[in-house]
Design a protein around this motif. Structure first.
Motif, PDB file in Angstrom:
ATOM      1  N   PHE A  44     -14.594 -13.182   6.349  1.00  0.00           N
ATOM      2  CA  PHE A  44     -15.564 -12.956   5.281  1.00  0.00           C
ATOM      3  C   PHE A  44     -15.979 -11.492   5.295  1.00  0.00           C
ATOM      4  CE2 PHE A  44     -16.086 -17.502   5.750  1.00  0.00           C
ATOM      5  CZ  PHE A  44     -16.277 -17.924   4.443  1.00  0.00           C
ATOM      6  N   THR A  45     -16.170 -10.909   4.129  1.00  0.00           N
ATOM      7  CA  THR A  45     -16.797  -9.593   4.021  1.00  0.00           C
ATOM      8  C   THR A  45     -18.297  -9.811   4.126  1.00  0.00           C
ATOM      9  OG1 THR A  45     -15.047  -8.722   2.609  1.00  0.00           O
ATOM     10  CG2 THR A  45     -17.176  -7.607   2.502  1.00  0.00           C
ATOM     11  N   VAL A  46     -18.969  -8.957   4.895  1.00  0.00           N
ATOM     12  CA  VAL A  46     -20.419  -9.039   5.055  1.00  0.00           C
ATOM     13  C   VAL A  46     -21.058  -8.053   4.088  1.00  0.00           C
ATOM     14  CG1 VAL A  46     -22.348  -8.659   6.637  1.00  0.00           C
ATOM     15  CG2 VAL A  46     -20.275  -9.815   7.440  1.00  0.00           C
ATOM     16  N   VAL A  47     -21.894  -8.559   3.196  1.00  0.00           N
ATOM     17  CA  VAL A  47     -22.595  -7.740   2.207  1.00  0.00           C
ATOM     18  C   VAL A  47     -24.074  -7.760   2.568  1.00  0.00           C
ATOM     19  CG1 VAL A  47     -23.100  -7.429  -0.250  1.00  0.00           C
ATOM     20  CG2 VAL A  47     -20.898  -8.393   0.454  1.00  0.00           C
ATOM     21  N   THR A  48     -24.688  -6.567   2.649  1.00  0.00           N
ATOM     22  CA  THR A  48     -26.110  -6.480   2.993  1.00  0.00           C
ATOM     23  C   THR A  48     -26.802  -5.499   2.066  1.00  0.00           C
ATOM     24  OG1 THR A  48     -26.004  -4.609   4.526  1.00  0.00           O
ATOM     25  CG2 THR A  48     -25.500  -6.791   5.441  1.00  0.00           C
ATOM     26  N   GLY A  49     -28.096  -5.385   2.283  1.00  0.00           N
ATOM     27  CA  GLY A  49     -28.877  -4.397   1.548  1.00  0.00           C
ATOM     28  C   GLY A  49     -28.697  -2.995   2.087  1.00  0.00           C
ATOM     29  N   GLY A  50     -27.888  -2.836   3.114  1.00  0.00           N
ATOM     30  CA  GLY A  50     -27.566  -1.514   3.628  1.00  0.00           C
ATOM     31  C   GLY A  50     -28.678  -0.855   4.422  1.00  0.00           C
ATOM     32  N   GLY A  51     -29.732  -1.594   4.706  1.00  0.00           N
ATOM     33  CA  GLY A  51     -30.874  -1.020   5.413  1.00  0.00           C
ATOM     34  C   GLY A  51     -30.796  -1.251   6.910  1.00  0.00           C
ATOM     35  N   PRO A  52     -31.851  -0.856   7.611  1.00  0.00           N
ATOM     36  CA  PRO A  52     -31.905  -1.046   9.058  1.00  0.00           C
ATOM     37  C   PRO A  52     -32.237  -2.495   9.419  1.00  0.00           C
ATOM     38  CG  PRO A  52     -33.927  -0.033   8.287  1.00  0.00           C
ATOM     39  CD  PRO A  52     -33.004  -0.140   7.092  1.00  0.00           C
ATOM     40  N   GLY A  53     -32.424  -2.751  10.685  1.00  0.00           N
ATOM     41  CA  GLY A  53     -32.847  -4.069  11.156  1.00  0.00           C
ATOM     42  C   GLY A  53     -31.765  -5.117  11.057  1.00  0.00           C
ATOM     43  N   VAL A  54     -32.105  -6.251  10.460  1.00  0.00           N
ATOM     44  CA  VAL A  54     -31.184  -7.383  10.348  1.00  0.00           C
ATOM     45  C   VAL A  54     -29.925  -6.986   9.584  1.00  0.00           C
ATOM     46  CG1 VAL A  54     -30.922  -9.630   9.220  1.00  0.00           C
ATOM     47  CG2 VAL A  54     -32.907  -9.182  10.658  1.00  0.00           C
ATOM     48  N   MET A  55     -30.082  -6.204   8.521  1.00  0.00           N
ATOM     49  CA  MET A  55     -28.917  -5.815   7.718  1.00  0.00           C
ATOM     50  C   MET A  55     -27.984  -4.904   8.517  1.00  0.00           C
ATOM     51  SD  MET A  55     -30.962  -5.382   4.130  1.00  0.00           S
ATOM     52  CE  MET A  55     -32.357  -4.575   4.910  1.00  0.00           C
ATOM     53  N   GLU A  56     -28.553  -3.972   9.267  1.00  0.00           N
ATOM     54  CA  GLU A  56     -27.761  -3.114  10.155  1.00  0.00           C
ATOM     55  C   GLU A  56     -27.007  -3.946  11.180  1.00  0.00           C
ATOM     56  OE1 GLU A  56     -29.115  -0.812  14.084  1.00  0.00           O
ATOM     57  OE2 GLU A  56     -30.029  -0.016  12.264  1.00  0.00           O
ATOM     58  N   ALA A  57     -27.707  -4.910  11.777  1.00  0.00           N
ATOM     59  CA  ALA A  57     -27.102  -5.743  12.815  1.00  0.00           C
ATOM     60  C   ALA A  57     -25.930  -6.553  12.271  1.00  0.00           C
ATOM     61  CB  ALA A  57     -28.157  -6.669  13.414  1.00  0.00           C
ATOM     62  N   ALA A  58     -26.094  -7.144  11.092  1.00  0.00           N
ATOM     63  CA  ALA A  58     -25.006  -7.934  10.509  1.00  0.00           C
ATOM     64  C   ALA A  58     -23.781  -7.058  10.256  1.00  0.00           C
ATOM     65  CB  ALA A  58     -25.474  -8.596   9.218  1.00  0.00           C
ATOM     66  N   CYS A  59     -24.006  -5.867   9.720  1.00  0.00           N
ATOM     67  CA  CYS A  59     -22.889  -4.937   9.480  1.00  0.00           C
ATOM     68  C   CYS A  59     -22.251  -4.499  10.789  1.00  0.00           C
ATOM     69  CB  CYS A  59     -23.373  -3.715   8.702  1.00  0.00           C
ATOM     70  SG  CYS A  59     -23.673  -4.031   6.971  1.00  0.00           S
TER      71      CYS A  59
END
Length: 77
Positions: A44-59
């Protein structure tokens, strides 16, 4: 329209958003890191809001597993 067109070609993908204040060692951060890693392993491609925290960790988890990531952002007034 270009953004929607581009996103429609990113499949399969999972989008994750979350708290920006999570840091390494926090439950939310470490869980997102593991989820990103497992999603990448499942192709799966991981799509996030590109921000720090949880989004950073997922990326980061997806990247470390050799997966693809996409970060989205917006311009706020």
């Amino acid at each position: 329209m270009e953004g929607f067109d581009t996103l429609s070609r990113i499949t399969p993908a999972v989008t994750l958003f979350g708290v920006a204040r999570a840091k390494p060692g926090d439950f939310a951060y470490d869980t997102a890191l593991a989820i990103g890693r497992e999603l990448a392993k499942a192709d799966f491609t991981v799509v996030t809001g590109g921000g720090p925290g949880v989004m950073e960790a997922a990326c980061k988890g997806a990247y470390e597993a050799g997966g693809q990531t996409v970060g989205l952002n917006i311009d706020l007034p």
